[in-house]
Design a protein around this motif. Structure first.
Motif, mmCIF file in Angstrom:
data_model
loop_
_atom_site.group_PDB
_atom_site.id
_atom_site.type_symbol
_atom_site.label_atom_id
_atom_site.label_comp_id
_atom_site.label_asym_id
_atom_site.label_seq_id
_atom_site.Cartn_x
_atom_site.Cartn_y
_atom_site.Cartn_z
ATOM 1 N N VAL A 463 0.715 -1.217 -0.083
ATOM 2 C CA VAL A 463 0.067 -0.129 -0.272
ATOM 3 C C VAL A 463 0.882 1.321 -0.221
ATOM 4 O O VAL A 463 0.859 1.942 -0.720
ATOM 5 C CB VAL A 463 -0.918 -0.390 1.408
ATOM 6 N N LYS A 464 2.191 1.484 0.670
ATOM 7 C CA LYS A 464 2.871 2.516 0.663
ATOM 8 C C LYS A 464 3.489 2.433 -0.335
ATOM 9 O O LYS A 464 3.469 3.504 -0.366
ATOM 10 C CB LYS A 464 4.296 2.291 1.415
ATOM 11 N N VAL A 465 4.036 1.374 -1.344
ATOM 12 C CA VAL A 465 4.807 1.700 -2.343
ATOM 13 C C VAL A 465 3.778 2.258 -3.257
ATOM 14 O O VAL A 465 4.152 2.859 -4.149
ATOM 15 C CB VAL A 465 5.132 -0.053 -2.377
ATOM 16 N N ILE A 466 2.760 1.932 -3.649
ATOM 17 C CA ILE A 466 1.637 1.956 -4.585
ATOM 18 C C ILE A 466 1.445 3.514 -4.499
ATOM 19 O O ILE A 466 1.432 4.442 -5.416
ATOM 20 C CB ILE A 466 0.473 0.803 -4.575
ATOM 21 N N ALA A 484 4.431 -5.542 -12.175
ATOM 22 C CA ALA A 484 4.592 -6.155 -11.503
ATOM 23 C C ALA A 484 5.701 -6.691 -12.401
ATOM 24 O O ALA A 484 7.036 -7.919 -11.478
ATOM 25 C CB ALA A 484 3.313 -7.462 -11.938
ATOM 26 N N ASP A 485 6.315 -6.298 -13.256
ATOM 27 C CA ASP A 485 7.590 -7.093 -14.418
ATOM 28 C C ASP A 485 8.769 -6.511 -13.675
ATOM 29 O O ASP A 485 10.383 -6.976 -13.326
ATOM 30 C CB ASP A 485 7.944 -6.864 -15.928
ATOM 31 N N LYS A 486 8.943 -5.347 -12.665
ATOM 32 C CA LYS A 486 10.040 -4.571 -11.667
ATOM 33 C C LYS A 486 10.115 -5.345 -10.489
ATOM 34 O O LYS A 486 9.489 -4.728 -9.916
ATOM 35 C CB LYS A 486 9.361 -2.947 -11.880
ATOM 36 N N ARG A 487 10.853 -6.462 -10.599
ATOM 37 C CA ARG A 487 11.199 -6.838 -9.245
ATOM 38 C C ARG A 487 11.650 -5.943 -7.890
ATOM 39 O O ARG A 487 11.442 -6.015 -6.979
ATOM 40 C CB ARG A 487 12.173 -7.979 -9.618
ATOM 41 N N SER A 488 11.986 -4.743 -8.160
ATOM 42 C CA SER A 488 12.428 -3.521 -7.593
ATOM 43 C C SER A 488 11.311 -3.134 -6.925
ATOM 44 O O SER A 488 11.251 -2.565 -5.618
ATOM 45 C CB SER A 488 13.324 -3.109 -8.224
ATOM 46 N N LEU A 489 10.109 -3.140 -7.323
ATOM 47 C CA LEU A 489 9.427 -2.806 -6.184
ATOM 48 C C LEU A 489 8.860 -3.838 -5.489
ATOM 49 O O LEU A 489 7.505 -3.478 -4.216
ATOM 50 C CB LEU A 489 7.992 -2.085 -7.620
ATOM 51 N N GLY A 490 8.520 -5.429 -5.522
ATOM 52 C CA GLY A 490 8.213 -5.761 -5.060
ATOM 53 C C GLY A 490 6.530 -6.235 -5.468
ATOM 54 O O GLY A 490 6.287 -6.560 -3.915
ATOM 55 N N LEU A 491 5.931 -5.723 -6.819
ATOM 56 C CA LEU A 491 4.767 -6.084 -6.569
ATOM 57 C C LEU A 491 4.241 -7.522 -7.453
ATOM 58 O O LEU A 491 3.423 -7.582 -8.568
ATOM 59 C CB LEU A 491 4.444 -4.361 -7.469
ATOM 60 N N HIS A 492 5.028 -8.681 -7.678
ATOM 61 C CA HIS A 492 4.522 -9.117 -8.456
ATOM 62 C C HIS A 492 3.653 -10.078 -7.654
ATOM 63 O O HIS A 492 3.202 -9.298 -6.493
ATOM 64 C CB HIS A 492 5.729 -10.567 -7.974
ATOM 65 N N PRO A 493 2.831 -10.460 -8.574
ATOM 66 C CA PRO A 493 1.316 -11.533 -7.966
ATOM 67 C C PRO A 493 1.779 -11.950 -6.734
ATOM 68 O O PRO A 493 2.924 -13.710 -7.085
ATOM 69 C CB PRO A 493 0.841 -11.772 -9.218
#
Length: 737
Positions: A463-466, A484-493
């Motif tokens: 939530v904070k990242v988004i 989701a493709d950007k692993r650095s964000l850690g927003l993968h499914p």
């Protein structure tokens, strides 16, 4: 259709009433009708008040007043208005507009004729041998038939009849006719013999060998065909086609009349149909489709409750008969689809992901077929799902299928928990799952609880990242495929699948906390890329808490036994709307109602993937992850200790940071001290997080006042005595256990 007698029924009743009021006097019916027409004519007194209070005092209160006058009855929307409200049927059939369905149908036709060709080609020598063995019989039949024809044997019964009647004149006439026929036919036969023998001799002397072989073969085959037996065909069928009866209006009306619905039976007893067809009965996929309006007051749900009687009236297997409600129509509009084959036995098209392919969870993926054999898609992102059914109906297989789909997206992180403990989810868990557990023992419950707590923290982090992302990168404030493709964000499914979820929610010690976390994941998880799939064989308020069942977007309901279970899975009032999973039979394994993908409830038969098939698909998913370097957690060999982390007790930690002399303390002060005590556990906690963590223990925050700079400031906080009481009750229960 309106019955003609209905138009006069009102007048007949009024005439009878007037005759009774006249005490036997003769009444002029023409004058009475004129008086009624004037009283009902709205043009007599334009704008007059028709309410009971507006009657003149001299008016007879018992006089019947017509509600619908003949003039008003004819009024209605004009021709253009009816055209504007008309529903246009598609020019191009639905199956022809679907490229996938057209390809499927073409492939079926090609495979059918390829099979028939190969079948007969392999058996051609057998067919030739049968004809050769039957050639002598055929030759005898040919010679005998020729002799009977030349001798005019077909006329012999007529001549014998003349003899029995002793009619000499007719017999002589028939005999002369027979003699003429015999002379002509004998001449034709002799000429045919000479020409045939001459042609055969010429071919034997002059024709090449190949022509002689072809001629002899053709002659033998022809004689063999003549000599075949009626009950022993030479060529057998390569494909046995199902003998499905064409659906007609008479059959539909007969079946509806057999349901025992009073309104339908009364209409048919008066010579009416009891069902108004609104469209012709048409071919729809591998079956027939009929639709129309039921009598007033009869709903589609009434027909669905009698689906077995309907199938009996149609003389079709139960799995072929599927009555449905049309969501865009009124509850009495019935759509009846009657298939050629039982839905559970009909051969389904091959699932595209069985042998090859990967998945993008942000796009629709086929997971089953409807009654017509068309693929039904599911998009697993941005949803939370519930699967409900009684035991042995395919609930776990459906959950495993959805998890296999998720596994084929290498970006997805799977958390699979088999609380039944039979190992049905092991093919997915052992191959690709980041977290996996099976069983309901204390160790497994602790493992799942630790992962749920970690998922709650991951939800808060996401939530904070988004929220921190620029608007042009995250315009809708939710995870996208690009993010989701950007692993650095850690927003993968993250896909979490729990079989027999009631084990978690009904746990005597941690059930409240499981419910609290799961409810949060169902409500906020989809937007952050976290998908929670729950399956249970006991869909009730305990196994599916209201906060979860009311917010799940996707729902799969296989056979259930009652209305309560049906509505717990499919949503409130689904049973009343005619969406009833109670109508499924015991043999309808894998068949369910599916609500999702922005559509109304649909009947779907999920793809069947057995244990070896699941192992194969999961192994392929593992290879893709290994190649991409995305295999983590349990599947990569991580130990259980790494999941659970250091053990801690929140209540005990609060007592440690809040001294006994301080009876009450602000929540923000408590979380700050907890972060100092265990940074790896409590770092980043906020007062709201503390309140949520205390709620499963039955502890609520309170208003705590403090004097700051001479002023009293009230903030949310805790009462230390509540913590000690909760610990005493918990420890007492443990000792009692």
């Amino acid at each position: 259709m309106k019955h003609p007698d209905d138009e006069n029924e009102l007048f007949n009743r009024l005439e009878a009433d007037m005759a009774a009021d006249s005490h036997g006097e003769v009444v002029d019916l023409d004058k009475a009708r004129s008086a009624r027409a004037e009283s009902a004519d709205p043009t007599v007194r334009p704008g007059a008040d028709r309410s009971p209070d507006s009657r003149p005092e001299s008016a007879d209160p018992t006089t019947a007043v017509l509600v619908d006058s003949p003039t008003l009855k004819a009024a209605g929307p004009g021709y253009l208005g009816r055209l504007a409200a008309a529903q246009r049927r598609p020019v191009v059939p639905a199956w022809l507009r679907s490229l996938a369905e057209l390809k499927t149908a073409s492939a079926w036709v090609a495979r059918h004729y390829a099979h028939a060709t190969g079948y007969h080609a392999l058996r051609t020598p057998v067919y030739a041998a049968r004809l050769a063995f039957q050639a002598p019989t055929g030759a005898a039949r040919f010679v005998g038939g020729t002799m009977r024809w030349a001798a005019d044997r077909e006329g012999e019964p007529v001549r014998l009849a003349a003899v029995r009647r002793e009619d000499a004149a007719e017999y002589l006439k028939l005999s002369r006719q027979r003699d003429g026929r015999v002379r002509l036919r004998t001449l034709v036969t002799v000429l045919g013999m000479f020409i045939g023998l001459g042609t055969a001799l010429a071919m034997y002397v002059l024709a090449p060998d190949w022509l002689q072989a072809v001629s002899v073969t053709a002659l033998v085959m022809a004689l063999g065909a003549v000599g075949r037996k009626a009950d022993a065909p030479i060529v057998h069928r390569a494909v046995e086609l199902p003998k499905a009866t064409k659906l007609t209006s008479d059959i539909v009306l007969r079946a509806l009349g057999a349901l025992g619905i009073t309104a339908i039976n009364q209409a048919q007893a008066k010579g009416r149909d009891g069902f108004e067809f609104t469209a012709p009965i048409t071919r729809d996929g591998p079956g027939w489709r009929a639709q129309g309006n039921l009598p007033f007051g009869v709903t589609v749900a009434d027909v669905m409750d009698r689906r077995d009687r309907l199938a009996s009236g149609l003389r079709r297997p139960l799995g072929c008969v599927w009555p449905e409600a049309a969501s865009e129509e009124h509850p009495g509009h019935l759509v009846l689809w009657v298939g050629d084959q039982d839905m559970n036995k009909a051969k389904k098209p091959a699932w595209p992901l069985t042998k090859a392919g990967t998945v993008d969870l942000f796009k629709p993926v086929a997971f089953g077929t409807d009654q017509r054999g068309r693929w039904v898609d599911i998009t697993l992102m941005f949803i939370a799902g519930i699967i409900g059914a009684i035991p042995r109906m395919g609930k776990t297989f459906l959950l495993r299928l959805l998890l296999l789909i998720a596994a084929l997206d290498p970006r997805a992180e799977l958390h699979t928990f088999d609380m039944k403990g039979t190992g049905d989810l092991d093919p997915v868990g052992d191959a690709v799952s980041h977290r996996h557990a099976a069983g309901d023992d204390d160790e497994s419950i602790g493992y799942v609880l630790a992962d749920f707590r970690a998922l709650r923290e991951e939800l808060r982090r996401r939530v904070k990242v988004i929220r921190s992302l620029p608007r042009d990168i995250c315009p809708e404030n939710k995870v996208t495929s690009a993010l989701a493709d950007k692993r650095s964000l850690g927003l993968h499914p993250i896909v979490v699948g729990v079989d027999e979820c009631q084990v978690l929610f009904e746990h005597p010690e941690h059930g409240k906390e499981f419910e609290e976390i799961a409810t949060d994941l169902v409500k906020r998880g989809p937007a952050t890329g976290i998908v929670l799939l729950l399956a249970t064989q006991r869909p009730d308020a305990k196994s599916l808490p209201t906060g979860i069942s009311a917010n799940a977007v996707a729902r799969w309901c296989l056979k259930v036994m009652g209305q309560t279970e049906n509505d717990m899975v499919l949503g409130t009032s689904a049973y009343k709307r005619g969406v009833r999973a109670t109508m499924f039979a015991w043999g309808d394994k894998g068949i369910h109602y599916f609500v999702g993908e922005g559509a109304d409830a649909r009947i779907v038969s999920s793809v069947y993937v057995d244990g070896p098939g699941a192992d194969t698909i999961a192994a392929r998913a593992r290879k893709v992850r290994e190649k991409a370097g995305l295999l983590t957690g349990y599947a990569a060999g991580e130990s259980a200790e790494a999941v659970t982390g250091p053990s801690y007790d929140l209540l005990a930690d609060i007592l440690a940071v809040v001294p006994a002399a301080q009876a009450k303390e602000w929540s923000e002060t408590v979380v700050a001290r907890l972060a100092e005590l265990r940074p790896d556990v409590y770092d980043g906690w906020e007062p709201d997080a503390l309140a949520a963590a205390l709620k499963p223990h039955g502890i609520a925050t309170i208003q705590v006042g403090r004097r700051v700079d001479g002023k009293v400031v009230n903030r949310r906080g805790i009462d230390r005595s509540h913590i000690t009481t909760a610990i005493a009750e918990r420890d007492g229960k443990r000792d009692a256990g």
